[in-house]
Enzyme design. Structure first.
Site, PDB file in Angstrom:
ATOM      1  N   LEU A  31       0.832  -1.214   0.000  1.00 34.72           N
ATOM      2  CA  LEU A  31       0.000   0.000   0.000  1.00 34.72           C
ATOM      3  C   LEU A  31       0.857   1.251   0.000  1.00 34.72           C
ATOM      4  O   LEU A  31       0.477   2.281  -0.541  1.00 34.72           O
ATOM      5  CB  LEU A  31      -0.900   0.014   1.243  1.00 34.72           C
ATOM      6  CG  LEU A  31      -1.947  -1.092   1.351  1.00 34.72           C
ATOM      7  CD1 LEU A  31      -2.544  -1.129   2.751  1.00 34.72           C
ATOM      8  CD2 LEU A  31      -3.036  -0.869   0.309  1.00 34.72           C
ATOM      9  N   ASP A 184       5.456  14.035  13.050  1.00 30.88           N
ATOM     10  CA  ASP A 184       5.472  13.895  11.590  1.00 30.88           C
ATOM     11  C   ASP A 184       4.052  14.026  11.038  1.00 30.88           C
ATOM     12  O   ASP A 184       3.643  13.270  10.151  1.00 30.88           O
ATOM     13  CB  ASP A 184       6.106  12.558  11.197  1.00 30.88           C
ATOM     14  CG  ASP A 184       6.548  12.529   9.731  1.00 30.88           C
ATOM     15  OD1 ASP A 184       6.500  13.585   9.065  1.00 30.88           O
ATOM     16  OD2 ASP A 184       6.927  11.442   9.265  1.00 30.88           O
ATOM     17  N   ARG A 188       0.292  13.097   4.222  1.00 36.86           N
ATOM     18  CA  ARG A 188       0.761  11.759   3.791  1.00 36.86           C
ATOM     19  C   ARG A 188       0.642  10.749   4.932  1.00 36.86           C
ATOM     20  O   ARG A 188       0.627   9.549   4.698  1.00 36.86           O
ATOM     21  CB  ARG A 188       2.210  11.822   3.280  1.00 36.86           C
ATOM     22  CG  ARG A 188       3.210  12.209   4.346  1.00 36.86           C
ATOM     23  CD  ARG A 188       4.663  12.266   3.853  1.00 36.86           C
ATOM     24  NE  ARG A 188       5.485  12.854   4.907  1.00 36.86           N
ATOM     25  CZ  ARG A 188       5.655  14.157   5.089  1.00 36.86           C
ATOM     26  NH1 ARG A 188       5.115  15.003   4.255  1.00 36.86           N
ATOM     27  NH2 ARG A 188       6.352  14.619   6.100  1.00 36.86           N
ATOM     28  N   ASN A 189       0.561  11.237   6.167  1.00 39.18           N
ATOM     29  CA  ASN A 189       0.450  10.362   7.336  1.00 39.18           C
ATOM     30  C   ASN A 189      -0.946  10.366   7.960  1.00 39.18           C
ATOM     31  O   ASN A 189      -1.119   9.988   9.121  1.00 39.18           O
ATOM     32  CB  ASN A 189       1.492  10.751   8.387  1.00 39.18           C
ATOM     33  CG  ASN A 189       2.898  10.452   7.905  1.00 39.18           C
ATOM     34  OD1 ASN A 189       3.089   9.546   7.090  1.00 39.18           O
ATOM     35  ND2 ASN A 189       3.864  11.212   8.386  1.00 39.18           N
ATOM     36  N   ASP A 202       1.062   6.675  11.175  1.00 42.75           N
ATOM     37  CA  ASP A 202       2.515   6.841  11.099  1.00 42.75           C
ATOM     38  C   ASP A 202       3.129   7.499  12.315  1.00 42.75           C
ATOM     39  O   ASP A 202       3.553   8.646  12.282  1.00 42.75           O
ATOM     40  CB  ASP A 202       2.913   7.585   9.821  1.00 42.75           C
ATOM     41  CG  ASP A 202       2.910   6.625   8.665  1.00 42.75           C
ATOM     42  OD1 ASP A 202       3.958   6.050   8.375  1.00 42.75           O
ATOM     43  OD2 ASP A 202       1.817   6.391   8.095  1.00 42.75           O
TER      44      ASP A 202
END
Ligand code: ADE
Length: 323
Positions: A31, A184, A188-189, A202
């Site tokens: 993924l 973070d 994207r996380n 994440d």
């Protein structure tokens, strides 16, 4: 029959209650991949106690991984054991026994990362409006009307975007209450599950807070410069207020439908610019109200930034005012 269905996690519990037999896991496609780790979709037999296969996501290292990468994955596992919130990705189990790699099993989010989803919506929108893809953040999106994109089965409204921000703020308020710093936070996380539910994910870089509310990063690493607070860049200081800075960048990513922050600015140059007072300008697709919140998140002094709790209240009110 399931080792994972016994009770809730607690700080004192070992890994036994989370252990899941490797032979009940069927790995499918990849993924997502990072430098050291990857996430695969898998089918897990009876992970919820019922005699069925469930789709899950399995986090693992690529290759053997160094000691510090192992530590990052273990620290993510340990931190996931402690958390339970609808907007934080849920731990389902782990394969920690010798004779195979460490697998951390989490819930599967159908639509993948929020960043890729927003970018897909952007490209569909351009298809709908027949405008060149090169025009990032075209004003026609958010300026008027509720729909940002309506395309076959995908429909996204301005309210959905505010709801994403609100849910991320809620998940982060929970984490900061738990004295956990993400370090973070970026689209994207963040993962998108069914029903437009977003889930913070994440935690590889996250750490427990100790000694007051400041974490000083000591060693190495991968640094997401364009999401980092000025004090993290300067002194490697990480607090919930540095997560709030990152949240401001996440807001910018959301309103631009997944554009890359500080376009045209190299990461090496960013610190000096921020130090001199430079901040990203208001995207054309961004309301004044939302831009004011972003800029508050990017205040020099961490104390002057809003808390996640305060941010939740602001988005609560925005949602009430948005139909
Ligand atoms: N990509 C990374 N983690 C994921 C997850 N839990 N579900 C779906 N896609 C992912």
């Amino acid at each position: 029959t399931s080792e994972t269905s016994t009770g809730s996690s607690s700080k004192t519990s070992g890994d036994a209650q989370w252990e899941f037999p490797r032979d009940r896991l069927i790995l499918e496609e990849t993924l997502g991949e990072g430098e050291f780790g990857k996430v695969m979709r898998a089918q897990a037999w009876s992970i919820n106690g019922q005699e069925v296969y469930s789709t899950v996501a399995v986090k693992m290292l690529k290759g053997d991984g160094s000691f510090s990468e192992q530590q990052d994955l273990l620290s993510e596992f340990n931190m996931l054991k402690e958390v339970c919130h609808p907007n934080v990705i849920k731990l389902l189990g782990a394969c920690t026994q010798k004779g195979g790699p460490l697998y951390v099993i989490v819930e599967y989010a159908q639509f993948g990362s929020l960043r890729s989803y927003l970018r897909k919506i952007r490209s569909l929108g351009f298809e709908c409006n027949d405008v060149s893809v090169a025009q990032v953040g075209n004003p026609m999106y958010l300026s008027d009307g509720g729909d940002i994109c309506r395309h076959d089965d995908v429909q996204l409204t301005r309210r959905d975007l505010i709801s994403f921000a609100w849910q991320i703020a809620k998940g982060m308020a929970y984490l900061s209450d738990m004295k956990l710093i993400h370090r973070d936070l970026a689209t994207r996380n963040v993962l998108l599950a069914t029903g437009n539910v977003v889930k913070i994910s994440d935690f590889g870089l996250s750490r427990d807070v100790y000694e007051g509310d400041t974490y000083l990063k000591k060693s190495k690493g991968r640094v997401p410069v364009k999401w980092m607070a000025i004090e993290s860049l300067e002194d490697q200081i990480y607090t919930s207020k540095s997560d709030v800075w990152s949240f401001g960048v996440v807001l910018w990513e959301i309103v631009t439908l997944g554009a890359s922050p500080y376009p045209g600015i190299s990461p090496e140059r960013l610190y000096q610019l921020l130090k001199a007072g430079y901040r990203m300008e208001q995207p054309e697709t961004c309301s004044d109200q939302l831009y004011r919140i972003m800029v508050m998140c990017w205040r020099d002094n961490p104390r002057n930034r809003p808390s996640f709790k305060e941010l939740v209240h602001r988005f609560d009110r925005m949602l009430q005012d948005t139909t």
